[in-house]
Design a protein around this motif. Structure first.
Motif, PDB file in Angstrom:
ATOM      1  N   ALA A  36       0.760  -1.209  -0.010  1.00  0.00           N
ATOM      2  CA  ALA A  36      -0.078   0.264  -0.491  1.00  0.00           C
ATOM      3  C   ALA A  36       0.655   1.592  -0.206  1.00  0.00           C
ATOM      4  O   ALA A  36       0.628   2.318  -0.513  1.00  0.00           O
ATOM      5  N   LEU A  37       1.981   1.055   0.503  1.00  0.00           N
ATOM      6  CA  LEU A  37       2.902   2.235   0.709  1.00  0.00           C
ATOM      7  C   LEU A  37       3.442   2.621  -0.788  1.00  0.00           C
ATOM      8  O   LEU A  37       3.546   3.898  -1.071  1.00  0.00           O
ATOM      9  N   LYS A  38       3.400   1.467  -1.589  1.00  0.00           N
ATOM     10  CA  LYS A  38       4.262   1.758  -2.740  1.00  0.00           C
ATOM     11  C   LYS A  38       3.410   2.361  -3.681  1.00  0.00           C
ATOM     12  O   LYS A  38       4.128   3.110  -4.948  1.00  0.00           O
ATOM     13  N   ARG A  39       2.102   1.986  -3.562  1.00  0.00           N
ATOM     14  CA  ARG A  39       0.982   2.616  -4.125  1.00  0.00           C
ATOM     15  C   ARG A  39       0.543   4.522  -3.892  1.00  0.00           C
ATOM     16  O   ARG A  39       0.290   4.630  -4.948  1.00  0.00           O
ATOM     17  N   GLY A  40       1.211   4.425  -3.451  1.00  0.00           N
ATOM     18  CA  GLY A  40       1.063   6.093  -1.951  1.00  0.00           C
ATOM     19  C   GLY A  40       0.152   6.104  -1.381  1.00  0.00           C
ATOM     20  O   GLY A  40      -0.533   7.633  -1.487  1.00  0.00           O
ATOM     21  N   GLU A  41      -0.813   4.668  -0.581  1.00  0.00           N
ATOM     22  CA  GLU A  41      -1.226   5.409   0.367  1.00  0.00           C
ATOM     23  C   GLU A  41      -0.897   4.918   1.235  1.00  0.00           C
ATOM     24  O   GLU A  41      -0.309   4.948   1.986  1.00  0.00           O
ATOM     25  N   ALA A  42      -1.753   6.143   2.314  1.00  0.00           N
ATOM     26  CA  ALA A  42      -1.220   6.161   3.256  1.00  0.00           C
ATOM     27  C   ALA A  42      -1.502   5.139   3.852  1.00  0.00           C
ATOM     28  O   ALA A  42      -2.860   4.687   4.204  1.00  0.00           O
ATOM     29  N   VAL A  43      -1.242   4.416   4.959  1.00  0.00           N
ATOM     30  CA  VAL A  43      -1.465   3.623   5.968  1.00  0.00           C
ATOM     31  C   VAL A  43      -1.211   4.300   7.307  1.00  0.00           C
ATOM     32  O   VAL A  43      -0.542   4.603   8.263  1.00  0.00           O
ATOM     33  N   HIS A  44      -2.311   4.028   8.386  1.00  0.00           N
ATOM     34  CA  HIS A  44      -2.809   3.639   8.973  1.00  0.00           C
ATOM     35  C   HIS A  44      -2.899   3.158  10.133  1.00  0.00           C
ATOM     36  O   HIS A  44      -3.915   2.062   9.936  1.00  0.00           O
ATOM     37  N   VAL A  45      -1.967   2.800  11.141  1.00  0.00           N
ATOM     38  CA  VAL A  45      -1.878   1.557  12.535  1.00  0.00           C
ATOM     39  C   VAL A  45      -2.722   1.700  13.477  1.00  0.00           C
ATOM     40  O   VAL A  45      -2.200   2.990  13.945  1.00  0.00           O
ATOM     41  N   LEU A  46      -3.931   1.494  13.481  1.00  0.00           N
ATOM     42  CA  LEU A  46      -3.981   1.051  15.716  1.00  0.00           C
ATOM     43  C   LEU A  46      -3.261   0.420  16.249  1.00  0.00           C
ATOM     44  O   LEU A  46      -3.447  -0.924  16.120  1.00  0.00           O
ATOM     45  N   GLY A  47      -1.948   0.771  16.583  1.00  0.00           N
ATOM     46  CA  GLY A  47      -1.021  -0.640  17.228  1.00  0.00           C
ATOM     47  C   GLY A  47      -1.319  -1.119  18.976  1.00  0.00           C
ATOM     48  O   GLY A  47      -0.890   0.342  19.863  1.00  0.00           O
ATOM     49  N   PHE A  48      -1.816  -2.000  18.941  1.00  0.00           N
ATOM     50  CA  PHE A  48      -2.384  -2.301  20.223  1.00  0.00           C
ATOM     51  C   PHE A  48      -0.729  -3.661  20.522  1.00  0.00           C
ATOM     52  O   PHE A  48      -1.106  -3.525  22.243  1.00  0.00           O
ATOM     53  N   GLU A  49      -0.272  -4.105  19.753  1.00  0.00           N
ATOM     54  CA  GLU A  49       0.469  -5.091  20.064  1.00  0.00           C
ATOM     55  C   GLU A  49       2.299  -5.095  20.392  1.00  0.00           C
ATOM     56  O   GLU A  49       2.713  -6.022  21.032  1.00  0.00           O
ATOM     57  N   VAL A  50       2.202  -4.716  19.441  1.00  0.00           N
ATOM     58  CA  VAL A  50       4.044  -4.040  19.193  1.00  0.00           C
ATOM     59  C   VAL A  50       4.355  -2.744  18.794  1.00  0.00           C
ATOM     60  O   VAL A  50       3.369  -2.522  18.028  1.00  0.00           O
ATOM     61  N   PRO A  51       5.145  -2.263  19.696  1.00  0.00           N
ATOM     62  CA  PRO A  51       5.350  -0.562  19.279  1.00  0.00           C
ATOM     63  C   PRO A  51       6.227  -0.364  17.839  1.00  0.00           C
ATOM     64  O   PRO A  51       5.807  -1.524  16.883  1.00  0.00           O
ATOM     65  N   GLU A  52       6.043   0.447  17.840  1.00  0.00           N
ATOM     66  CA  GLU A  52       6.325   1.079  16.145  1.00  0.00           C
ATOM     67  C   GLU A  52       7.348   1.232  15.450  1.00  0.00           C
ATOM     68  O   GLU A  52       7.792   0.955  14.889  1.00  0.00           O
ATOM     69  N   HIS A  53       8.658   0.942  16.065  1.00  0.00           N
ATOM     70  CA  HIS A  53      10.380   0.806  15.504  1.00  0.00           C
ATOM     71  C   HIS A  53      10.085  -0.902  15.074  1.00  0.00           C
ATOM     72  O   HIS A  53      10.699  -1.479  14.441  1.00  0.00           O
ATOM     73  N   GLU A  54       9.031  -1.690  16.048  1.00  0.00           N
ATOM     74  CA  GLU A  54       9.240  -2.928  15.369  1.00  0.00           C
ATOM     75  C   GLU A  54       8.421  -3.264  14.297  1.00  0.00           C
ATOM     76  O   GLU A  54       8.176  -4.004  12.953  1.00  0.00           O
ATOM     77  N   LEU A  55       7.267  -2.429  14.071  1.00  0.00           N
ATOM     78  CA  LEU A  55       5.650  -2.575  12.834  1.00  0.00           C
ATOM     79  C   LEU A  55       6.895  -2.204  11.956  1.00  0.00           C
ATOM     80  O   LEU A  55       6.259  -2.277  10.390  1.00  0.00           O
ATOM     81  N   CYS A  56       7.934  -1.330  11.310  1.00  0.00           N
ATOM     82  CA  CYS A  56       8.281  -0.280  10.810  1.00  0.00           C
ATOM     83  C   CYS A  56       9.494  -1.225   9.936  1.00  0.00           C
ATOM     84  O   CYS A  56       9.677  -0.474   8.798  1.00  0.00           O
ATOM     85  N   ALA A  57      10.269  -1.991  10.912  1.00  0.00           N
ATOM     86  CA  ALA A  57      11.703  -3.150  10.380  1.00  0.00           C
ATOM     87  C   ALA A  57      10.990  -3.233   9.519  1.00  0.00           C
ATOM     88  O   ALA A  57      10.031  -4.413   8.827  1.00  0.00           O
ATOM     89  N   GLY A  58      11.630  -3.531   7.699  1.00  0.00           N
ATOM     90  CA  GLY A  58      11.652  -4.297   6.956  1.00  0.00           C
ATOM     91  C   GLY A  58      10.055  -3.341   6.014  1.00  0.00           C
ATOM     92  O   GLY A  58      10.334  -3.978   4.655  1.00  0.00           O
ATOM     93  N   LEU A  59       9.437  -2.688   6.080  1.00  0.00           N
ATOM     94  CA  LEU A  59       9.274  -1.755   4.940  1.00  0.00           C
ATOM     95  C   LEU A  59      10.348  -0.609   4.555  1.00  0.00           C
ATOM     96  O   LEU A  59      11.148  -0.218   4.966  1.00  0.00           O
ATOM     97  N   ASP A  60       9.458  -0.174   3.863  1.00  0.00           N
ATOM     98  CA  ASP A  60       9.907   0.301   2.692  1.00  0.00           C
ATOM     99  C   ASP A  60      10.637   1.452   2.641  1.00  0.00           C
ATOM    100  O   ASP A  60       9.986   2.719   3.164  1.00  0.00           O
ATOM    101  N   SER A  61      12.265   2.337   3.341  1.00  0.00           N
ATOM    102  CA  SER A  61      12.180   3.503   4.067  1.00  0.00           C
ATOM    103  C   SER A  61      11.609   4.607   2.628  1.00  0.00           C
ATOM    104  O   SER A  61      11.540   5.927   3.389  1.00  0.00           O
ATOM    105  N   ASN A  62      11.679   4.637   1.910  1.00  0.00           N
ATOM    106  CA  ASN A  62      11.407   5.282   1.067  1.00  0.00           C
ATOM    107  C   ASN A  62      10.252   5.977   1.238  1.00  0.00           C
ATOM    108  O   ASN A  62       9.346   7.198   0.344  1.00  0.00           O
ATOM    109  N   TYR A  63       9.274   4.932   1.848  1.00  0.00           N
ATOM    110  CA  TYR A  63       7.505   5.713   1.423  1.00  0.00           C
ATOM    111  C   TYR A  63       6.922   5.449   3.354  1.00  0.00           C
ATOM    112  O   TYR A  63       5.946   5.930   4.043  1.00  0.00           O
TER     113      TYR A  63
END
Length: 297
Positions: A36-63
């Motif tokens: 979704a990020l690579k398509r230029g869509e905004a991704v909103h995450v309601l995070g209850f279980e893991v912190p932000e840095h753990e969820l961002c690991a592996g995502l494309d840093s350009n988006y």
């Protein structure tokens, strides 16, 4: 079907990824977020279980500028007043206001990580109603939710899954590299499509799908593959014939089937000629001029 659902070729809808403690579906969730990020869509995450840095690991840093993490991880129940969003704020109205704070609200994808937190602290019917409002409200293009099946009763899992347009259940296999995904997708026309696929998803979020993974050695390919059982193996009588019995059966003359000798004897013309002997009865009418004279009409 798995790649089509996660890549968002079906616009709109609500996708639930169901997992257990044996196999986590979060990496599959992150794969869709990355698409979704690579398509230029905004991704909103309601995070209850893991912190932000753990969820961002592996995502494309350009988006990552399109990635919005609404953290409820540090204080999910609002006890210390440290989180701006808690599980108590889960409603269509609160989430819509949260999404409208960004410029890409119309092309937003909502990710709930995870729905189990919401279901455990809200009434199931209320959760389903709020999800339906989000789907029909137009504030998000798609909704993705992670649901842990082993934390809830089967009836609750079925009720929440009934709201979704697509349900993906992931289970492990003997081969640690692959997992199996059972996808059930309900089209807008009402048609339901189901498919089982084997997939591999390493840490770099590169999805590989196979109809049946190739394995070497004695490792089983599929946990659900059953060995074929001969239904006649435990019978008290024998259904198979030996070679001697088969030869004896072929020599038996079948009833009502004539041999070649008998056929030739019946078809061979006999000596002399046949005649029909008939003696007229007293009541016979032999007058050819009036054949109905004996009827008294």
């Amino acid at each position: 079907m798995l790649s089509e659902v996660l890549q968002g070729t079906e616009s709109g809808g609500f996708v639930i990824i169901r997992d257990t403690a044996c196999y986590s579906g979060r990496r599959l969730l992150k794969y869709y977020m990355n698409c979704a990020l690579k398509r230029g869509e905004a991704v909103h995450v309601l995070g209850f279980e893991v912190p932000e840095h753990e969820l961002c690991a592996g995502l494309d840093s350009n988006y990552l500028h399109l990635f919005h993490f609404h953290s409820a991880y540090t204080d999910p129940l609002g006890w210390t007043k440290q989180s701006l969003f808690t599980v108590k704020h889960f409603s269509a109205k609160e989430i819509t206001l949260l999404l409208q704070e960004t410029q890409h609200a119309n092309d937003s994808v909502l990710v709930i990580d995870s729905l189990s937190w919401v279901v455990r602290h809200h009434d199931t019917v209320t959760v389903c109603q709020e999800l339906q409002k989000l789907r029909k409200g137009g504030s998000v293009r798609m909704i993705f939710g992670l649901l842990h099946m082993d934390l809830h009763q089967q009836g609750i899992v079925g009720t929440v899954s009934h709201v979704a347009s697509t349900v993906i259940s992931v289970t492990p296999m003997n081969n640690a590299r692959y997992a199996m995904a059972k996808t059930s997708q309900r089209k807008k026309s009402g048609k339901v499509m189901q498919k089982e696929e084997f997939f591999s998803l390493p840490e770099d979020l590169t999805l590989s799908i196979e109809t049946k993974p190739n394995q070497s050695g004695n490792v089983q390919t599929d946990l659900y593959t059953k060995s074929e059982v001969d239904p006649t193996s435990n019978l008290t009588f024998n259904l198979h014939l030996s070679e001697v019995e088969r030869e004896a059966r072929e020599k038996v003359a079948l009833p009502f089937v004539f041999s070649e000798e008998k056929k030739s004897a019946l078809l061979r013309p006999g000596r002399g000629s046949g005649r029909i002997m008939y003696e007229p009865d007293a009541n016979d009418d032999i007058d050819d001029e009036d054949p109905d004279d004996d009827l008294d009409v």
